[in-house]
Design a protein around this motif. Sequence first.
Motif, PDB file in Angstrom:
ATOM      1  N   UNK A   1       2.663  16.455  -4.186  1.00  0.00           N
ATOM      2  CA  UNK A   1       2.729  15.318  -3.266  1.00  0.00           C
ATOM      3  C   UNK A   1       1.441  14.505  -3.317  1.00  0.00           C
ATOM      4  N   UNK A   2       0.314  15.197  -3.400  1.00  0.00           N
ATOM      5  CA  UNK A   2      -0.969  14.510  -3.527  1.00  0.00           C
ATOM      6  C   UNK A   2      -1.040  13.739  -4.840  1.00  0.00           C
TER       7      UNK A   2
ATOM      8  N   UNK B   1      -1.176   8.674  -7.648  1.00  0.00           N
ATOM      9  CA  UNK B   1      -0.669   7.864  -8.756  1.00  0.00           C
ATOM     10  C   UNK B   1      -0.210   6.500  -8.268  1.00  0.00           C
ATOM     11  N   UNK B   2       0.494   6.465  -7.138  1.00  0.00           N
ATOM     12  CA  UNK B   2       0.951   5.193  -6.600  1.00  0.00           C
ATOM     13  C   UNK B   2      -0.227   4.313  -6.174  1.00  0.00           C
ATOM     14  N   UNK B   3      -1.245   4.907  -5.580  1.00  0.00           N
ATOM     15  CA  UNK B   3      -2.399   4.139  -5.149  1.00  0.00           C
ATOM     16  C   UNK B   3      -3.121   3.528  -6.346  1.00  0.00           C
ATOM     17  N   UNK B   4      -3.330   4.316  -7.401  1.00  0.00           N
ATOM     18  CA  UNK B   4      -4.009   3.808  -8.597  1.00  0.00           C
ATOM     19  C   UNK B   4      -3.168   2.716  -9.254  1.00  0.00           C
TER      20      UNK B   4
ATOM     21  N   UNK C   1       0.834  -1.189   0.000  1.00  0.00           N
ATOM     22  CA  UNK C   1       0.000   0.000   0.000  1.00  0.00           C
ATOM     23  C   UNK C   1       0.868   1.238   0.000  1.00  0.00           C
ATOM     24  N   UNK C   2       0.407   2.331  -0.613  1.00  0.00           N
ATOM     25  CA  UNK C   2       1.243   3.514  -0.731  1.00  0.00           C
ATOM     26  C   UNK C   2       1.412   4.229   0.592  1.00  0.00           C
ATOM     27  N   UNK C   3       2.574   4.777   0.774  1.00  0.00           N
ATOM     28  CA  UNK C   3       2.814   5.593   1.958  1.00  0.00           C
ATOM     29  C   UNK C   3       2.395   7.021   1.672  1.00  0.00           C
TER      30      UNK C   3
ATOM     31  N   UNK D   1       5.436   4.527 -12.048  1.00  0.00           N
ATOM     32  CA  UNK D   1       4.831   5.860 -11.941  1.00  0.00           C
ATOM     33  C   UNK D   1       5.775   6.862 -12.606  1.00  0.00           C
ATOM     34  N   UNK D   2       5.652   6.975 -13.911  1.00  0.00           N
ATOM     35  CA  UNK D   2       6.479   7.884 -14.699  1.00  0.00           C
ATOM     36  C   UNK D   2       5.839   9.274 -14.737  1.00  0.00           C
TER      37      UNK D   2
END
Length: 337
Positions: free
Chosen positions: A204-205, A210-213, A5-7, A184-185
């Motif tokens: 940052x958001x 992007x990482x979560x998706x 899961x993303x931090x 995540x480019x």
Amino acid sequence: MRRGTPAGPRGAAAGPRPTEVRELTVVSTGGARLHTRIHGPDGAPTVVLVHGWTCQARFWNPVLRLLLPDHRVVVYDQRGHGRSPATPGSCCADALADDLCAVLAASVPAGERAVVGGHSMGAMSVVAAAGRPELAERAAAGLLCSTGVDRLDGESVVLPLRPGPWRGRAQRLLLRNPLPYGPVTPLFRRIVRHVTLGPGADPALLLWTSRMVRDCPPGARAEWGRVLATLDLAERLPRLDLPVTVLHGSADRLTPPVHARRLAQRLPRCAGLIELQNLGHMTPLEDPAAVAEALRGLVREHVGASAARAPTPAVGDGPGTQPVNPPVNQPRDRQER
């Protein structure tokens, strides 16, 4: 392979830390095992939050931190998302309702009712459960964020095409795409910004989103995308016999404001329509304060002090890990109707 899961983004405002976190697995239909977390003290009013497509329970961290410590907040990973395993072949609107009702039965104390908030597909879960006795018994009011219940493929404006059958077909293909998204480019972040966020979203958001998706397993993403491509819950709206507030961003491309306005007209007990100016589809991330305020208002109006109760034994397997830091709050300009 499922990624972690993303931090939260580095330097994000942490807000108050939860006083207690409990984890449990809620069993639902089709073999679903839903990873569920309960934050906050027993005796406080309960708020149940349901995330959307390609997200996970930690999507709600920014809102959750604003509700603690004076609310008891329940979040869960939808099947195939986060830490809830996929159940291939079982994804449908009724499964959304089954899962929400199972979580309500497992997490809301008998004789009490909660405020239920959903974002995107999570809000569709609330509508899908309309008319079910579990919802009537355990839910006092609802908040529907950035969502629609029909015509999702035809009215989305993610792709710069003229309205018509070609745009609908192209957007259905986008929803059903089973391919991994890869790293995540910068290009991927630009696409995520265009699809999900408003023009003023913090970098940052954007990275966190992007990482979560990206981390959503492609098989589950595609199966739920097929459900969304043809979803039609309009006939269930008259049975949603709860006070419901509708909230949306004016710059939402996935579910444009026309969906929110149509929902407000169709709901039998609409408690208000809130439009957040220049925000995109991820309203609970872009303006968590506005979403938390709407939830608090529903608790005050429809749950209130009557929800207070004596402490009860902890539910589940004991203390869980603390939530990650949330994304940075975005400035807001709210218009309420």
